[in-house]
Design a protein around this motif. Structure first.
Motif, PDB file in Angstrom:
ATOM      1  N   SER B  82       0.628  -0.831  -0.204  1.00  0.00           N
ATOM      2  CA  SER B  82       0.186   0.349   0.178  1.00  0.00           C
ATOM      3  C   SER B  82       1.135   1.572   0.016  1.00  0.00           C
ATOM      4  CB  SER B  82      -1.155  -0.298   1.239  1.00  0.00           C
ATOM      5  OG  SER B  82      -1.197   1.715   1.722  1.00  0.00           O
ATOM      6  N   TYR B  83       0.531   1.989  -0.926  1.00  0.00           N
ATOM      7  CA  TYR B  83       1.215   3.230  -1.115  1.00  0.00           C
ATOM      8  C   TYR B  83       1.680   4.332   0.041  1.00  0.00           C
ATOM      9  CZ  TYR B  83       1.075   2.931  -5.591  1.00  0.00           C
ATOM     10  OH  TYR B  83       0.820   2.654  -7.457  1.00  0.00           O
ATOM     11  N   VAL B  87       2.008  -1.363   4.262  1.00  0.00           N
ATOM     12  CA  VAL B  87       2.104  -2.317   4.837  1.00  0.00           C
ATOM     13  C   VAL B  87       1.600  -3.397   3.536  1.00  0.00           C
ATOM     14  CG1 VAL B  87       1.421  -2.286   6.883  1.00  0.00           C
ATOM     15  CG2 VAL B  87       0.084  -1.562   5.825  1.00  0.00           C
ATOM     16  N   PRO B  88       1.700  -4.437   3.826  1.00  0.00           N
ATOM     17  CA  PRO B  88       1.161  -5.193   2.201  1.00  0.00           C
ATOM     18  C   PRO B  88      -0.012  -5.047   2.080  1.00  0.00           C
ATOM     19  CG  PRO B  88       3.097  -6.364   3.546  1.00  0.00           C
ATOM     20  CD  PRO B  88       2.861  -5.473   4.388  1.00  0.00           C
ATOM     21  N   VAL B  89      -0.738  -5.523   1.204  1.00  0.00           N
ATOM     22  CA  VAL B  89      -1.973  -4.826   0.389  1.00  0.00           C
ATOM     23  C   VAL B  89      -2.577  -6.662   1.179  1.00  0.00           C
ATOM     24  CG1 VAL B  89      -3.612  -5.594  -0.609  1.00  0.00           C
ATOM     25  CG2 VAL B  89      -1.806  -3.867  -1.233  1.00  0.00           C
ATOM     26  N   THR B  90      -2.135  -7.671   1.235  1.00  0.00           N
ATOM     27  CA  THR B  90      -2.423  -8.735   1.832  1.00  0.00           C
ATOM     28  C   THR B  90      -2.984  -8.823   2.831  1.00  0.00           C
ATOM     29  OG1 THR B  90      -1.210  -9.776   0.113  1.00  0.00           O
ATOM     30  CG2 THR B  90      -2.613 -11.029   1.317  1.00  0.00           C
ATOM     31  N   THR B  91      -2.102  -8.450   3.775  1.00  0.00           N
ATOM     32  CA  THR B  91      -1.937  -7.958   5.218  1.00  0.00           C
ATOM     33  C   THR B  91      -3.709  -6.697   5.641  1.00  0.00           C
ATOM     34  OG1 THR B  91       0.413  -7.604   5.482  1.00  0.00           O
ATOM     35  CG2 THR B  91      -1.538  -7.339   7.498  1.00  0.00           C
ATOM     36  N   LEU B  92      -3.728  -5.500   5.207  1.00  0.00           N
ATOM     37  CA  LEU B  92      -4.097  -4.663   4.941  1.00  0.00           C
ATOM     38  C   LEU B  92      -6.197  -5.478   4.779  1.00  0.00           C
ATOM     39  CD1 LEU B  92      -3.526  -1.442   3.755  1.00  0.00           C
ATOM     40  CD2 LEU B  92      -4.104  -1.013   5.301  1.00  0.00           C
TER      41      LEU B  92
END
Lengths: 526, 323
Positions: B82-83, B87-92
């Motif tokens: 994520s810009y 954090v990694p998008v998958t985590t979000l």
């Protein structure tokens, strides 16, 4: 060499304040413990203030990170991580002495090395405002002793002592960041500062939970045990949250203006507009001077006469502001009253348009609103009506925040709104909108209207380079006169943000940076 | 049956990849540059700062190259970074998906059950006061905007009556565990579920009633009645079983919206779900997050469709032949 000890003066002022307040609150002694509930709106992207200085980031991270100085409501510097400082008479050497026994949240000791790293490496790389200061004015940053940092400047810079506010100069732990890629450092997710509170948990979309730092360098502080910053995305729900007592504090902008009016009337609630002195946001119209009709000074002056700024403040922004008279807000340093005035006068406005020799009906003006909600939309509609009365055609071109910043950055607008934070000194927050060197395509917060005036450039440079305040004030006064006469921007009003809180929350707003100030003195009466 | 499932599954994967590519291109066509939005949010931005941001996100690469990098990532399960949140998008997404599934799942069951019950009731008592009352209610909730319902519900049940919590998914700072926590979440779930579900309840009610009435006029029902089968039994065994298919079709469409359709409700009730994540990502031009949410939504829709197709056969065995 005779040195001026500024901190002594500040200490004297603090003592004086303390004695005044002391009598007023004599019966109330701070009690330890308690939880303070606030709102982070919108949810901050991260809590690493060195990389992001958005409002909500500062609000939360201001409890975690600290800077060398903080500022009173009169904008005078106050000690923070620096307990005292001296300035050499030639204005070139600044020596800061640091507090003792300061530790990072991970237990490592804080030292002058961290400050040197922050100033010379981290912020130079990651922080646009500091980068400009560092490359233009700073010659060297050294630490002659573990508790001393010395900044040597190339040329005097009158705003230098104002550059150490949290958003401009948060101190970053060297042991976690030196030699890494700052932006992708995993430590960004677990902020480590020296402040009174530590991050315990961040549940994205729900809340940010901070707890007291038991090793804080001020003995016995902070008073509070826990802070919660709740994420409540809907403005109406935020008002409900305050009304129900779920949150104790509303920051300026948390709820709509009409809700502020209603909530301050509640029992056991108090409010203040203090705490925004260092930022002093000023709203203006940006007129693209590359093209007709705004390349004509008469037209710009006509617009100033055609807009009733008191009307905007009173009827659109619910009285939460004050009509502006020029580029510098009246609450900040170097404000000058001695400028041409533009009272609301339609007849004069029409005459000025006639003087310009332009035929207004030939121009269709694209008016791009700032996409920040209902009050801004109403202001856009009002401005459209007023300008149309001068004979121009006006089309409102709505966008979202992304579209707005791109259009503004690419100079793709005729007329738009913006507001600016002034950061305590015109050299930091004001000059950027008028310097001809700051017409840079691709950035939304510079001189996007293309105002070019060598005389003004020279005056700003002179004021910034002044060794004493009187010289700076003189140059700024002259610059203001010229800018206002030229209508470099259409200044509309000074925003007054209101902090609303339950009366049981004590000592909440004490400095010129308001709620961004670390809350080690805040307490809750039982 | 297995062959059918495999065939459908491979088609589904192609659909998802197509969706990814299309979304990628559409999003990059939208005006607004992530780097300048981020710089704007930071309150300042010189050219170097924006350049740094672009380089960091790979936005300085040509579009086809960005697409290729993204596709490669997706195929290896990496949805990018994520810009904005760093954090990694998958985590979000994984952090936020359960909240949304819980909310929309409850709303789905709530509206389906209540809608069918009310629809059957209205059909059973056609022309009576109950019928008019139910149908009027359905019309009102069908026509009322969701956010207004939400605000009124908060006003009445939270502020005036103080029965239900107006926002959040659970009591913050209470540190509850076990059943206590489950009950707490259930308590918080009521208002958003009802708000989100009422619109669909109205639709199911109307659909069920109409479908029931249609089946009730058919010959085999007349025969059953002539044979002296009790009315309640006719409704249950003969009518409802046959009337349920159109409702089923519509329910599968609602299920497709389970992930993405709750932006408003999540916003008003501060529900930490994926709908809001998507909305914020859109406003901030946080492309990887936006694409990630779209991808997850597409996958859920495809799965729901697969399941629906299989379930059709369970509900009505005659459909098997057409497989």
């Amino acid at each position: 060499m005779k040195k001026r000890n500024v901190s002594l003066l500040a200490a004297a002022a603090a003592l004086l304040c303390a004695s005044v307040f002391g009598t007023a609150h004599a019966q109330e002694t701070p009690t330890k413990g308690g939880t303070l509930n606030m709102i982070a709106q919108p949810e901050p992207p991260m809590l690493m203030v060195g990389l992001n200085t958005q409002g909500p980031t500062l609000y939360v991270a201001g409890q975690i990170y600290q800077s060398l100085l903080t500022y009173g409501t009169d904008l005078e510097p106050l000690p923070s991580l620096a307990k005292s400082w001296t300035v050499s008479p030639d204005g070139l050497t600044y020596t800061f002495t640091l507090q003792d026994n300061v530790k990072w949240h991970d237990g490592k000791p804080f030292s002058a090395e961290d400050v040197v790293f922050t100033a010379d490496k981290f912020l130079r790389e990651a922080h646009p405002r500091w980068r400009l200061i560092a490359t233009t004015y700073v010659e060297s940053i050294t630490s002659p002793a573990p508790n001393q940092v010395v900044f040597k400047l190339k040329t005097p810079f009158s705003a230098f002592l104002h550059a150490f506010e949290l958003s401009s100069f948060p101190i970053i732990p060297k042991h976690l960041y030196d030699g890494t890629d700052y932006r992708t450092n995993p430590a960004n997710q677990t902020p480590i500062g020296t402040g009174p509170f530590k991050l315990k948990e961040w549940k994205r979309g729900s809340y940010i939970h901070l707890v007291r730092n038991e090793d804080y360098w001020k003995p016995g502080k902070p008073y509070l045990d826990e802070l919660y910053f709740r994420i409540i995305p809907d403005a109406a729900s935020r008002a409900v949250a305050f009304e129900k007592g779920t949150v104790d504090v509303l920051r300026g902008g948390d709820v709509e203006g009409f809700e502020v009016r209603r909530l301050v009337k509640m029992k056991d609630v108090e409010n203040t507009t203090s705490g925004w002195e260092a930022y002093a946001p000023l709203v203006f119209l940006q007129m693209n001077m590359r093209n007709k009709p705004f390349s004509d000074k008469n037209v710009r002056q006509a617009i100033m006469h055609a807009i009733d700024r008191d009307f905007i403040v009173k009827n659109i922004f619910f009285g939460l502001g004050k009509a502006a008279t020029g580029p510098i807000a009246s609450t900040t340093l170097y404000y000058s009253k001695d400028v041409p005035a533009y009272p609301f006068d339609m007849a004069k406005a029409k005459k000025l348009v006639a003087d310009s020799g332009l035929n207004p009906s030939e121009y269709t003006i694209r008016l791009m609103p700032l996409p920040y909600g209902a009050m801004w939309d109403r202001m856009t509609e009002y401005v459209k009506q007023q300008i149309e009365q001068l004979g121009f055609k006006v089309n409102i071109q709505g966008t979202d925040a992304g579209g707005w910043s791109q259009n503004t950055a690419d100079f793709n607008f005729d007329l738009t709104f913006n507001f600016t934070y002034q950061y305590g000194d015109p050299a930091l927050g004001v000059a950027r909108h008028y310097l001809s060197s700051n017409v840079i395509k691709g950035t939304p917060y510079g001189n996007n209207q293309n105002y070019l005036n060598p005389k003004v450039d020279e005056l700003f440079a002179k004021a910034a380079g002044a060794v004493n305040k009187e010289d700076a004030a003189k140059a700024y006064a002259e610059a203001q006169k010229i800018l206002v006469d030229d209508v470099a921007l259409g200044w509309l009003f000074e925003m007054h943000n209101v902090t609303v809180n339950r009366k049981k929350v004590k000592n909440l707003v004490t400095t010129g940076i308001g709620l961004n100030q670390y809350m080690d003195e805040v307490w809750i009466s039982k | 049956m297995l062959e059918f499932a495999v065939q459908r599954l491979s088609k589904a994967i192609l659909v998802v990849i197509g969706v990814v590519i299309l979304n990628f291109l559409l999003i990059h066509m939208a005006p607004g540059d992530p780097a300048s939005v981020l710089a704007g949010e930071a309150g300042s931005g010189d050219a170097k700062f924006i350049e740094q941001l672009r380089a960091q996100f790979g936005l300085d690469q040509p579009l086809y190259w960005q697409l290729w990098t993204y596709l490669k990532g997706v195929l290896t399960g990496d949805l990018g970074y994520s810009y904005r949140n760093q954090v990694p998008v998958t985590t979000l997404i994984l952090e936020r998906l359960p909240a949304t599934l819980l909310l929309t799942g409850c709303a789905f069951i709530f509206s389906l059950v209540l809608g069918i019950v009310l629809g059957v009731l209205a059909a059973y008592r056609r022309g009576s006061i109950t019928d008019s009352a139910v149908m009027t209610g359905a019309l009102v909730f069908y026509a009322t905007p969701l956010f207004w319902v939400a605000l009124m519900a908060v006003l009445v049940f939270s502020i005036h009556l103080d029965w239900l919590p107006p926002f959040d998914m659970e009591t913050i700072g209470a540190d509850m565990t076990g059943w206590e926590r489950v009950l707490d979440i259930a308590h918080h779930l009521i208002l958003p579920t009802v708000t989100l579900g009422l619109f669909f309840t109205a639709i199911y009610t109307r659909l069920t009633r109409a479908s029931m009435l249609e089946v009730m006029g058919l010959d085999f029902v007349k025969t059953a009645r002539a044979k002296g089968v009790p009315k309640a039994r006719i409704i249950r065994r003969h009518v409802l079983r046959n009337a349920i298919l159109p409702i089923f079709t519509f329910a599968s469409m609602q299920a497709g919206q389970l992930v993405g359709g709750a932006v408003l409700t999540e916003t008003v009730f501060s529900w930490p779900g994926i709908g809001r994540l998507m909305f914020d990502a859109l406003m901030q031009r946080d492309y990887p997050v936006l694409l990630g949410v779209f991808l997850v939504t597409a996958i859920v829709v495809v799965i729901v469709n697969l399941v629906t197709d299989l379930l059709y056969r369970v509900v009505d065995p005659r459909i098997e032949a057409a497989g």
